[in-house]
Design an enzyme around this catalytic site. Structure first.
Site, short mmCIF file in Angstrom:
data_model
loop_
_atom_site.label_atom_id
_atom_site.label_comp_id
_atom_site.label_asym_id
_atom_site.label_seq_id
_atom_site.Cartn_x
_atom_site.Cartn_y
_atom_site.Cartn_z
N HIS A 114 1.17 -1.20 0.05
CA HIS A 114 0.06 -0.09 -0.11
C HIS A 114 0.83 1.26 -0.04
O HIS A 114 1.95 1.29 0.72
CB HIS A 114 -0.78 -0.01 1.33
CG HIS A 114 -1.65 -1.10 1.60
ND1 HIS A 114 -2.77 -1.40 0.72
CD2 HIS A 114 -1.66 -2.11 2.42
CE1 HIS A 114 -3.29 -2.44 1.39
NE2 HIS A 114 -2.50 -3.14 2.03
N THR A 173 13.59 -6.58 2.18
CA THR A 173 13.24 -5.08 1.60
C THR A 173 13.77 -5.23 0.31
O THR A 173 13.17 -4.37 -0.50
CB THR A 173 13.13 -3.97 2.41
OG1 THR A 173 14.75 -3.64 2.78
CG2 THR A 173 12.67 -4.35 3.82
#
Length: 193
Positions: A114, A173
């Site tokens: 998001h 990540t």
């Protein structure tokens, strides 16, 4: 015009409350419930459920219950893989796992994201079945002979190369190349193997 599923798999913003997506999401939840409550010695039933749940799977796949997915159909797992209990694979995009891979307990793969800006994130809310935030996705690819230590989290868009080990509790990540040991939050290469 693209369907919401086509937008999702293309990494574009999409409406997660779309009827087609919700139908598959609910079906995956039914299959997960059956899988997670099945007798662990009933290999035939477990295999049949995984055939319906996953997009594809190789030979000698072992998944310990409980196991959790969004859609299931976007997950592709190779041969000779073991996935320990409590793993969560949010397959809003393709999750591809090579051969001879192992996952410790509580590994989470998020092929979904998001916007971090709350104004942008909340701009995606709509009516329908439920109200959703603005949402997009990116594939996750895990090579052959990879070991993901327990409690690790792998974020959308990450690729982990062949023969790599990710230490327990890592938050991945960014992509990690082949033939290395990587650990930490954020996950970084410690040494080459």
């Amino acid at each position: 015009m693209k369907t919401e599923k086509e937008k999702m798999l293309a990494g574009e913003y999409y409406d997660a409350s779309d009827e087609t997506l919700m139908t598959r999401w609910h079906f995956a939840k039914k299959l997960m419930k059956e899988f997670n409550h099945a007798d662990s010695t009933d290999n035939r039933k477990l295999n049949n459920l995984l055939n319906m749940l996953l997009g594809s799977k190789g030979e000698n796949l072992w998944i310990s219950a409980p196991f959790f997915v969004d859609y299931g159909e976007n997950i592709h797992i190779g041969n000779n893989c073991e996935i320990n209990m409590n793993c969560v694979f949010l397959d809003c995009n393709k999750i591809t796992i090579g051969d001879n891979c192992g996952f410790g307990p509580n590994v989470q793969i998020y092929a979904v994201s998001h916007p971090v800006d709350p104004v942008e994130r909340l701009a995606g809310q709509r009516g329908g079945v439920f109200s959703t935030w603005k949402i997009n996705s990116a594939p996750v690819t895990i090579g052959n002979n990879v070991w993901i230590g327990g409690g690790s989290v792998i974020m959308a868009g990450v690729t982990i190369g062949d023969n790599t080990t990710i230490g327990a509790g890592s938050v991945v990540t960014k992509s990690i190349p082949a033939n290395c040991l990587a650990v930490g939050n954020p996950c970084k290469i410690v040494r080459e193997l």
